[in-house]
Design an enzyme around this catalytic site. Structure first.
Site, PDB file in Angstrom:
ATOM      1  N   ARG A  89       0.847  -1.192   0.000  1.00 46.00           N
ATOM      2  CA  ARG A  89       0.000   0.000   0.000  1.00 46.00           C
ATOM      3  C   ARG A  89       0.875   1.232   0.000  1.00 46.00           C
ATOM      4  O   ARG A  89       1.739   1.369   0.859  1.00 46.00           O
ATOM      5  CB  ARG A  89      -0.818   0.000   1.305  1.00 46.00           C
ATOM      6  CG  ARG A  89      -2.256  -0.015   1.122  1.00 46.00           C
ATOM      7  CD  ARG A  89      -3.038  -0.116   2.398  1.00 46.00           C
ATOM      8  NE  ARG A  89      -2.590   0.591   3.572  1.00 46.00           N
ATOM      9  CZ  ARG A  89      -3.414   1.116   4.462  1.00 46.00           C
ATOM     10  NH1 ARG A  89      -4.720   1.060   4.274  1.00 46.00           N
ATOM     11  NH2 ARG A  89      -2.968   1.703   5.533  1.00 46.00           N
ATOM     12  N   THR A 131      -1.012   7.578  -0.765  1.00 49.18           N
ATOM     13  CA  THR A 131      -2.301   7.475  -1.455  1.00 49.18           C
ATOM     14  C   THR A 131      -3.154   6.306  -0.946  1.00 49.18           C
ATOM     15  O   THR A 131      -4.353   6.252  -1.200  1.00 49.18           O
ATOM     16  CB  THR A 131      -2.086   7.250  -2.969  1.00 49.18           C
ATOM     17  OG1 THR A 131      -1.471   5.963  -3.138  1.00 49.18           O
ATOM     18  CG2 THR A 131      -1.201   8.322  -3.573  1.00 49.18           C
ATOM     19  N   ASP A 156       0.137  -2.164  12.302  1.00 45.78           N
ATOM     20  CA  ASP A 156       0.593  -2.697  11.014  1.00 45.78           C
ATOM     21  C   ASP A 156       0.910  -4.186  11.179  1.00 45.78           C
ATOM     22  O   ASP A 156       1.884  -4.562  11.838  1.00 45.78           O
ATOM     23  CB  ASP A 156       1.845  -1.929  10.566  1.00 45.78           C
ATOM     24  CG  ASP A 156       2.247  -2.313   9.147  1.00 45.78           C
ATOM     25  OD1 ASP A 156       2.424  -3.521   8.879  1.00 45.78           O
ATOM     26  OD2 ASP A 156       2.381  -1.413   8.299  1.00 45.78           O
ATOM     27  N   ASP A 169       4.432  -5.454   9.986  1.00 44.39           N
ATOM     28  CA  ASP A 169       5.516  -5.054  10.887  1.00 44.39           C
ATOM     29  C   ASP A 169       5.479  -5.872  12.174  1.00 44.39           C
ATOM     30  O   ASP A 169       6.524  -6.241  12.710  1.00 44.39           O
ATOM     31  CB  ASP A 169       5.406  -3.561  11.221  1.00 44.39           C
ATOM     32  CG  ASP A 169       5.894  -2.688  10.070  1.00 44.39           C
ATOM     33  OD1 ASP A 169       6.568  -3.214   9.167  1.00 44.39           O
ATOM     34  OD2 ASP A 169       5.576  -1.485  10.077  1.00 44.39           O
TER      35      ASP A 169
HETATM   36  C1  PRP Z   1      -1.359  -4.280   4.713  1.00 45.64           C
HETATM   37  C2  PRP Z   1      -2.219  -5.511   4.940  1.00 45.64           C
HETATM   38  C3  PRP Z   1      -3.035  -5.573   3.682  1.00 45.64           C
HETATM   39  C4  PRP Z   1      -3.235  -4.118   3.359  1.00 45.64           C
HETATM   40  C5  PRP Z   1      -4.607  -3.704   3.814  1.00 45.64           C
HETATM   41  O1  PRP Z   1      -0.290  -4.579   3.882  1.00 45.64           O
HETATM   42  O2  PRP Z   1      -1.471  -6.676   5.179  1.00 45.64           O
HETATM   43  O3  PRP Z   1      -2.391  -6.228   2.599  1.00 45.64           O
HETATM   44  O4  PRP Z   1      -2.254  -3.370   4.100  1.00 45.64           O
HETATM   45  O5  PRP Z   1      -4.875  -2.394   3.436  1.00 45.64           O
HETATM   46  P1  PRP Z   1      -5.945  -2.028   2.301  1.00 45.64           P
HETATM   47  O6  PRP Z   1      -7.159  -2.862   2.587  1.00 45.64           O
HETATM   48  O7  PRP Z   1      -6.162  -0.555   2.533  1.00 45.64           O
HETATM   49  O8  PRP Z   1      -5.333  -2.327   0.975  1.00 45.64           O
HETATM   50  P2  PRP Z   1       0.867  -3.515   3.542  1.00 45.64           P
HETATM   51  O9  PRP Z   1       0.557  -2.798   2.279  1.00 45.64           O
HETATM   52  O10 PRP Z   1       1.130  -2.681   4.750  1.00 45.64           O
HETATM   53  O11 PRP Z   1       2.086  -4.440   3.204  1.00 45.64           O
HETATM   54  P3  PRP Z   1       2.854  -5.520   4.102  1.00 45.64           P
HETATM   55  O12 PRP Z   1       1.953  -6.725   4.206  1.00 45.64           O
HETATM   56  O13 PRP Z   1       4.069  -5.785   3.292  1.00 45.64           O
HETATM   57  O14 PRP Z   1       3.157  -4.911   5.446  1.00 45.64           O
HETATM   58  N1  URA Z   2      -2.652  -2.498   7.090  1.00 48.63           N
HETATM   59  C1  URA Z   2      -2.357  -2.899   8.358  1.00 48.63           C
HETATM   60  O1  URA Z   2      -1.445  -3.721   8.581  1.00 48.63           O
HETATM   61  N2  URA Z   2      -3.095  -2.388   9.358  1.00 48.63           N
HETATM   62  C2  URA Z   2      -4.094  -1.506   9.158  1.00 48.63           C
HETATM   63  O2  URA Z   2      -4.747  -1.079  10.122  1.00 48.63           O
HETATM   64  C3  URA Z   2      -4.368  -1.108   7.830  1.00 48.63           C
HETATM   65  C4  URA Z   2      -3.635  -1.618   6.819  1.00 48.63           C
END
Ligand code: PRP
Ligand code: URA
Length: 215
Positions: free
Chosen positions: A110, A114, A206, A209
């Site tokens: 993400r 944006t 997150d 993380d």
């Molecule tokens: C997080 C989560 C989802 C997404 C959700 O991933 O694991 O994939 O955000 O958000 P959305 O519904 O608004 O798309 P992130 O993009 O942080 O990547 P990561 O899994 O590598 O931490």
């Molecule tokens: N991705 C995450 O990991 N946590 C949130 O709350 C939203 C997006």
């Protein structure tokens, strides 16, 4: 503001053990090791719900006492599709439940400004169009990442797609259900809302993380 969506395609896994474990995950004091273990356990519990309608067939089995007719899953092919990275945390729990499943990967991150999803990697089994796809990701926030992953699977000819998340915002559930007329969504909790950074409130922060200890 209330968010309206098609409740018939949403299952909330509200078992007391699931809710208890989710509360530990939400706690900011819970460290990565325990967080990872809980993601795995909840994935397995949620997998039970998401496979509840799998058809059974009769099979003859000989117990130490006698021969009888019992049930087995009727040859359904399954693929588990983690959305990278946080979805990886749910794969082992799902594989404990469905050891013969194949695993395909869809890489999405993400954009921090944006909140739009960006696809960076896709690798799925060659016969993906023959498989029930269980898409896993702990968090459903705006729904952008899940919607893009589901669109990709549809473009590969997948007919049966089910999205399994641990925590969902109402906005994300609506976005996913509105974008795809057939997908079913499973979550352990429908939280209150998104904040100004598109994080789920109260959420758990997150997920990626916290699983990988990167912050
Ligand atoms: C997080 C989560 C989802 C997404 C959700 O991933 O694991 O994939 O955000 O958000 P959305 O519904 O608004 O798309 P992130 O993009 O942080 O990547 P990561 O899994 O590598 O931490
Ligand atoms: N991705 C995450 O990991 N946590 C949130 O709350 C939203 C997006």
């Amino acid at each position: 503001m209330s968010v309206e969506f098609d409740q018939s395609r949403l299952t909330v896994v509200d078992h007391p053990m699931v809710q208890h474990k989710l509360t530990i995950m939400r706690d900011v004091k819970t460290g990565s090791k325990q967080f990872r273990e809980l993601v795995k356990e909840l994935a397995l519990f949620e997998g039970y719900e998401a496979t509840r309608d799998f058809p059974l067939e009769d099979v003859e089995v000989t117990t130490p006492i006698c021969t009888t007719t019992a049930k087995q899953i009727a040859g359904r092919k399954v693929a588990i599709i983690p959305i990278l990275r946080a979805g990886l945390g749910m794969v082992d729990g799902m594989l404990e439940l469905i050891p013969a499943a194949r695993v395909g990967h869809v890489g999405m991150y993400r954009d921090e400004e944006t909140h739009e999803p960006h696809e960076y990697y896709c690798k799925v089994p060659a016969d993906i169009d023959q498989r029930t796809c269980l898409v896993v990701d702990p968090m459903l926030a705006t729904g952008g990442s899940a919607t893009a992953a589901i669109e990709y699977l549809r473009s590969q000819g997948v007919k049966d797609v089910r999205l399994l998340v641990l925590i969902a915002a109402p906005e994300g559930i609506k976005a996913v259900l509105d974008a795809d007329p057939d997908v079913r969504v499973y979550t352990c909790s429908v939280d209150e809302r998104l904040n100004e950074n598109a994080y789920i409130v109260p959420g758990l922060g997150d997920a990626g993380d916290r699983i990988f200890g990167t912050k």
